[in-house]
Design an enzyme around this catalytic site. Structure first.
Site, short mmCIF file in Angstrom:
data_model
loop_
_atom_site.label_atom_id
_atom_site.label_comp_id
_atom_site.label_asym_id
_atom_site.label_seq_id
_atom_site.Cartn_x
_atom_site.Cartn_y
_atom_site.Cartn_z
N ARG A 202 -37.77 -36.20 68.10
CA ARG A 202 -38.55 -37.32 67.54
C ARG A 202 -37.99 -38.60 68.14
O ARG A 202 -36.90 -39.03 67.85
CB ARG A 202 -38.45 -37.34 66.02
CG ARG A 202 -39.30 -38.49 65.41
CD ARG A 202 -39.46 -38.29 63.92
NE ARG A 202 -40.19 -39.39 63.33
CZ ARG A 202 -40.65 -39.39 62.08
NH1 ARG A 202 -40.45 -38.34 61.31
NH2 ARG A 202 -41.29 -40.42 61.59
N HIS B 130 -30.41 -43.65 65.56
CA HIS B 130 -29.28 -42.77 65.29
C HIS B 130 -28.56 -42.41 66.59
O HIS B 130 -28.81 -43.01 67.63
CB HIS B 130 -29.77 -41.53 64.55
CG HIS B 130 -30.29 -41.83 63.17
ND1 HIS B 130 -30.48 -40.86 62.21
CD2 HIS B 130 -30.63 -43.00 62.57
CE1 HIS B 130 -30.92 -41.41 61.10
NE2 HIS B 130 -31.04 -42.70 61.31
#
Length: 234
Positions: free
Chosen positions: A233, A185
């Site tokens: 993360r 992302h």
């Protein structure tokens, strides 16, 4: 949840499973080290964690884990559309849902956190608001096959503020913390030289490629305050 081992001439002594010992992170003490990681359960309704979504996680809390994380992942802005049954933390309408969600999980002694993201070039240009995906560089995405718009300074400043506002909503919703997703992302797209070919202060060296994620983390901390856990993360 303990076992006793006896040896000749010695009294039995309890041995406790390390997974069942508490863990303290800043102000939050988790009752054990068992958690459920963020994932898209497919139970959202129009991007909101309604009752069925909440009950799914409440059952985990009833089972005794210390932390359940949801979102998997939750979008922070309009050009990161809901194409994977994700949640929308980009609007204030989610706050009442999060407040009820937090109450359900906290009553069982468990903590509740969320994963937030901006899809970047993984966004679908023909979904939701029909906005072009954005990315550090205009490199074609492999899933939707679209060419993203290269983010200018205005885009970067806007998305940084959107992440911060999302963190503020999560704090107001009673959550214990959040994690920002890197991976493929937008965070990861800035970090990787394969998807970040910029020549300005956001590209090139490792420090420059880390600049956008660091700006986001700082803005989230500013808007959510110090009594809120913020992680990555990666």
């Amino acid at each position: 949840m303990s076992a006793a081992v006896a040896s000749p001439g010695r009294s039995a002594s309890p041995i406790r499973d390390p997974l069942l010992t508490p863990l303290t992170i800043k102000h939050l003490t988790l009752k054990n080290r068992v958690m459920s990681t963020s994932h898209a359960s497919g139970l959202e309704v129009d991007g909101m964690p309604t009752e069925r979504y909440q009950l799914y996680h409440e059952e985990k809390a009833k089972g005794g884990l210390a932390l359940t994380m949801f979102g998997g992942s939750s979008n922070v802005d309009v050009d990161s559309p809901n194409i994977f049954r994700q949640l929308n933390v980009g609007v204030d309408a989610i706050i009442p849902h999060l407040q009820r969600f937090s109450e359900r999980v906290h009553r069982h002694g468990a903590a509740l956190m969320v994963q937030v993201t901006h899809l970047g070039r993984r966004g679908e240009p023909y979904a939701t608001n029909w906005l072009p995906p954005i990315a550090p560089s205009p490199i074609r995405e492999t899933l939707h096959r679209s060419f993203p718009k290269e983010m200018d300074e205005h885009d970067i400043a806007r998305v940084v503020k959107a992440y911060g506002a999302a963190a503020r909503r999560c704090k107001e919703g009673g959550l214990d913390g959040l994690e920002a997703l890197a991976g493929g992302h937008l965070f990861g797209q800035f970090l990787s030289p394969k998807t970040n070919r910029r020549t300005d202060r956001f590209g090139g060296s490792m420090m420059n490629r880390c600049r956008f994620p660091l700006m986001v983390l700082e803005e989230m901390r500013r808007q959510a305050g110090d009594k809120f856990l913020i992680g990555l993360r990666y």
